[in-house]
Design a protein around this motif. Structure first.
Motif, PDB file in Angstrom:
ATOM      1  N   THR A 109       0.729  -1.231   0.052  1.00 41.81           N
ATOM      2  CA  THR A 109       0.152  -0.192   0.050  1.00 41.81           C
ATOM      3  C   THR A 109       1.117   1.279   0.133  1.00 41.81           C
ATOM      4  N   ASN A 110       2.006   1.218   0.624  1.00 42.54           N
ATOM      5  CA  ASN A 110       3.013   2.324   0.444  1.00 42.54           C
ATOM      6  C   ASN A 110       3.957   2.296  -0.768  1.00 42.54           C
ATOM      7  N   SER A 111       3.585   1.563  -1.763  1.00 43.48           N
ATOM      8  CA  SER A 111       4.554   1.391  -3.002  1.00 43.48           C
ATOM      9  C   SER A 111       4.857   2.669  -3.550  1.00 43.48           C
ATOM     10  N   CYS A 112       6.127   2.932  -3.615  1.00 40.67           N
ATOM     11  CA  CYS A 112       6.635   4.278  -4.258  1.00 40.67           C
ATOM     12  C   CYS A 112       6.033   5.511  -3.715  1.00 40.67           C
ATOM     13  N   MET A 113       5.967   5.450  -2.381  1.00 43.82           N
ATOM     14  CA  MET A 113       5.396   6.756  -1.364  1.00 43.82           C
ATOM     15  C   MET A 113       6.433   7.520  -1.205  1.00 43.82           C
ATOM     16  N   ALA A 114       6.361   8.816  -1.450  1.00 44.44           N
ATOM     17  CA  ALA A 114       7.326   9.664  -1.085  1.00 44.44           C
ATOM     18  C   ALA A 114       7.294  10.050   0.613  1.00 44.44           C
ATOM     19  N   TYR A 115       8.582  10.043   1.195  1.00 48.94           N
ATOM     20  CA  TYR A 115       8.544  10.529   2.761  1.00 48.94           C
ATOM     21  C   TYR A 115       9.691  11.301   2.835  1.00 48.94           C
ATOM     22  N   PRO A 116       9.681  12.009   4.029  1.00 48.61           N
ATOM     23  CA  PRO A 116      11.148  12.816   4.362  1.00 48.61           C
ATOM     24  C   PRO A 116      12.134  12.053   4.841  1.00 48.61           C
ATOM     25  N   GLN A 117      13.119  12.269   4.407  1.00 48.22           N
ATOM     26  CA  GLN A 117      14.396  11.683   4.904  1.00 48.22           C
ATOM     27  C   GLN A 117      15.347  12.176   5.814  1.00 48.22           C
ATOM     28  N   SER A 118      15.983  13.422   5.498  1.00 47.49           N
ATOM     29  CA  SER A 118      16.690  14.223   6.202  1.00 47.49           C
ATOM     30  C   SER A 118      16.771  15.724   5.527  1.00 47.49           C
ATOM     31  N   GLY A 119      16.824  16.651   6.309  1.00 45.81           N
ATOM     32  CA  GLY A 119      17.012  18.194   5.793  1.00 45.81           C
ATOM     33  C   GLY A 119      15.885  18.294   4.465  1.00 45.81           C
TER      34      GLY A 119
ATOM     35  N   ASN B 213      12.092  30.040   4.570  1.00 46.69           N
ATOM     36  CA  ASN B 213      12.655  29.809   5.597  1.00 46.69           C
ATOM     37  C   ASN B 213      12.683  28.386   5.820  1.00 46.69           C
ATOM     38  N   THR B 214      12.273  27.286   4.770  1.00 47.69           N
ATOM     39  CA  THR B 214      12.236  26.148   4.989  1.00 47.69           C
ATOM     40  C   THR B 214      13.595  25.343   5.077  1.00 47.69           C
ATOM     41  N   TYR B 215      13.911  24.858   6.117  1.00 51.23           N
ATOM     42  CA  TYR B 215      15.252  24.125   5.718  1.00 51.23           C
ATOM     43  C   TYR B 215      15.073  22.417   6.157  1.00 51.23           C
ATOM     44  N   ILE B 216      13.962  22.103   6.502  1.00 49.33           N
ATOM     45  CA  ILE B 216      13.793  20.700   6.981  1.00 49.33           C
ATOM     46  C   ILE B 216      12.201  20.282   6.177  1.00 49.33           C
ATOM     47  N   ILE B 217      12.268  19.114   5.416  1.00 49.25           N
ATOM     48  CA  ILE B 217      11.028  18.885   5.099  1.00 49.25           C
ATOM     49  C   ILE B 217      10.376  17.978   6.071  1.00 49.25           C
ATOM     50  N   GLY B 218       9.102  17.941   6.453  1.00 51.20           N
ATOM     51  CA  GLY B 218       8.576  17.381   7.336  1.00 51.20           C
ATOM     52  C   GLY B 218       7.308  16.471   6.948  1.00 51.20           C
ATOM     53  N   GLN B 219       6.811  15.475   7.408  1.00 49.38           N
ATOM     54  CA  GLN B 219       5.503  14.970   6.719  1.00 49.38           C
ATOM     55  C   GLN B 219       4.553  15.925   6.607  1.00 49.38           C
ATOM     56  N   SER B 220       4.223  16.817   7.134  1.00 49.14           N
ATOM     57  CA  SER B 220       3.082  18.000   6.959  1.00 49.14           C
ATOM     58  C   SER B 220       3.315  18.581   5.766  1.00 49.14           C
ATOM     59  N   ASN B 221       4.527  18.689   5.001  1.00 49.04           N
ATOM     60  CA  ASN B 221       4.688  19.496   3.901  1.00 49.04           C
ATOM     61  C   ASN B 221       4.487  18.514   2.642  1.00 49.04           C
ATOM     62  N   ILE B 222       4.399  17.222   2.955  1.00 49.10           N
ATOM     63  CA  ILE B 222       4.108  16.321   1.849  1.00 49.10           C
ATOM     64  C   ILE B 222       2.601  15.930   1.628  1.00 49.10           C
ATOM     65  N   THR B 223       2.000  16.312   0.458  1.00 47.91           N
ATOM     66  CA  THR B 223       0.913  15.693   0.065  1.00 47.91           C
ATOM     67  C   THR B 223       0.715  14.369  -0.808  1.00 47.91           C
ATOM     68  N   ASP B 224       0.321  13.354  -0.599  1.00 54.76           N
ATOM     69  CA  ASP B 224       0.492  12.216  -1.524  1.00 54.76           C
ATOM     70  C   ASP B 224      -0.221  12.395  -2.451  1.00 54.76           C
ATOM     71  N   LEU B 225      -0.044  12.105  -3.782  1.00 55.32           N
ATOM     72  CA  LEU B 225      -0.848  12.268  -5.150  1.00 55.32           C
ATOM     73  C   LEU B 225      -0.908  10.767  -5.657  1.00 55.32           C
ATOM     74  N   ARG B 226      -0.514   9.855  -5.072  1.00 50.88           N
ATOM     75  CA  ARG B 226      -0.499   8.608  -5.849  1.00 50.88           C
ATOM     76  C   ARG B 226      -2.062   8.080  -6.153  1.00 50.88           C
ATOM     77  N   PHE B 227      -2.763   8.584  -5.238  1.00 47.32           N
ATOM     78  CA  PHE B 227      -4.186   8.076  -5.596  1.00 47.32           C
ATOM     79  C   PHE B 227      -5.129   9.140  -6.388  1.00 47.32           C
ATOM     80  N   ASN B 228      -4.450  10.132  -6.938  1.00 45.85           N
ATOM     81  CA  ASN B 228      -5.156  11.027  -7.816  1.00 45.85           C
ATOM     82  C   ASN B 228      -4.824  10.485  -9.208  1.00 45.85           C
ATOM     83  N   LYS B 229      -5.983  10.174  -9.966  1.00 42.85           N
ATOM     84  CA  LYS B 229      -6.021   9.597 -11.117  1.00 42.85           C
ATOM     85  C   LYS B 229      -5.429  10.723 -12.199  1.00 42.85           C
ATOM     86  N   TYR B 230      -5.362  11.841 -12.106  1.00 45.14           N
ATOM     87  CA  TYR B 230      -4.887  12.852 -13.041  1.00 45.14           C
ATOM     88  C   TYR B 230      -3.474  12.865 -12.767  1.00 45.14           C
ATOM     89  N   TYR B 231      -2.910  12.925 -11.609  1.00 42.91           N
ATOM     90  CA  TYR B 231      -1.338  13.003 -11.258  1.00 42.91           C
ATOM     91  C   TYR B 231      -0.808  11.586 -11.444  1.00 42.91           C
TER      92      TYR B 231
END
Length: 217
Positions: free
Chosen positions: A37-47, A135-153
């Motif tokens: 279910t998390n196939s090819c899911m983008a997630y924050p790693q570091s920085g 002033n964003t220097y660290i990507i957090g999970q709240s910065n990421i919107t999952d588009l995998r389930f969106n048919k257009y994208y």
């Protein structure tokens, strides 16, 4: 009429990768495969680094496999405005591969998603969009919107008929669930019929699936 495949006699039936892509494309639609279910899911790693979980994708007849080692580094914000960056899986016929790519957006008072590239040489499916605030220097999970389930994208490869469009599915279930809960006051008692109970069960199960996906990050 063109047909495929046939036995080659003295090399008179030589096939290219395009022949194979054309053959598979009508049977399998573009997107990422649903298992896991998390196939090819983008997630924050570091920085400012975003990584992609293991999984497979299918784009215009080509199969791509992420082994969980793909990462991209986003640019720091140098503006007083926010922007959106798209994380895409890019089919590139010139490079002859599928790779993780970043499409950088434009900072604005009201930022919009940047456009994907979809032409005869390059074809993007977007798996996530990242909001980069000033002033964003660290990507957090709240910065990421999952588009995998969106048919257009992107979309989910469901079967040979087509993709499973789940763009509005979760919001519809949650809306039913929330409307029922909001109708319950502290001392109110309402009768929940079979249809309402079924809707609540579906919404609850859906929320559990979402929470499970989040916990796997």
């Amino acid at each position: 009429m063109k047909s495929f495949p046939h036995d080659s006699v003295e090399h008179d039936r030589l096939y290219s990768s395009e022949d194979f892509r054309s053959y598979f494309s009508p049977f399998v639609s573009n997107g990422v495969f649903a298992n896991p279910t998390n196939s090819c899911m983008a997630y924050p790693q570091s920085g400012m680094v975003v990584a992609v979980k293991p999984g497979k994708c299918f784009i215009n007849g080509c199969v791509g496999t992420s082994l969980g080692q793909d990462t991209v580094t986003l640019d720091f914000s140098t503006s007083n405005y926010s922007r959106y960056d798209l994380i895409t899986l890019r089919l590139d016929f010139t490079e002859r591969d599928i790779h993780v790519n970043v499409i950088k957006g434009t900072p604005a008072i009201t930022p919009v998603y940047p456009s994907m590239v979809r032409n005869s040489n390059i074809y993007d499916i977007a798996i996530a969009v990242i909001k980069i605030d000033p002033n964003t220097y660290i990507i957090g999970q709240s910065n990421i919107t999952d588009l995998r389930f969106n048919k257009y994208y992107c979309g989910i490869v469901a079967n040979i008929i087509g993709t499973l469009d789940t763009t509005d599915l979760f919001s519809q279930y949650n809306a039913v669930f929330n409307s029922i809960i909001e109708s319950l006051g502290e001392s109110d008692h309402i009768t929940i019929n079979t249809e309402d109970l079924l809707a609540m069960q579906i919404a609850r199960r859906n929320r559990m699936v979402i929470n499970s996906n989040i916990n796997t990050i």
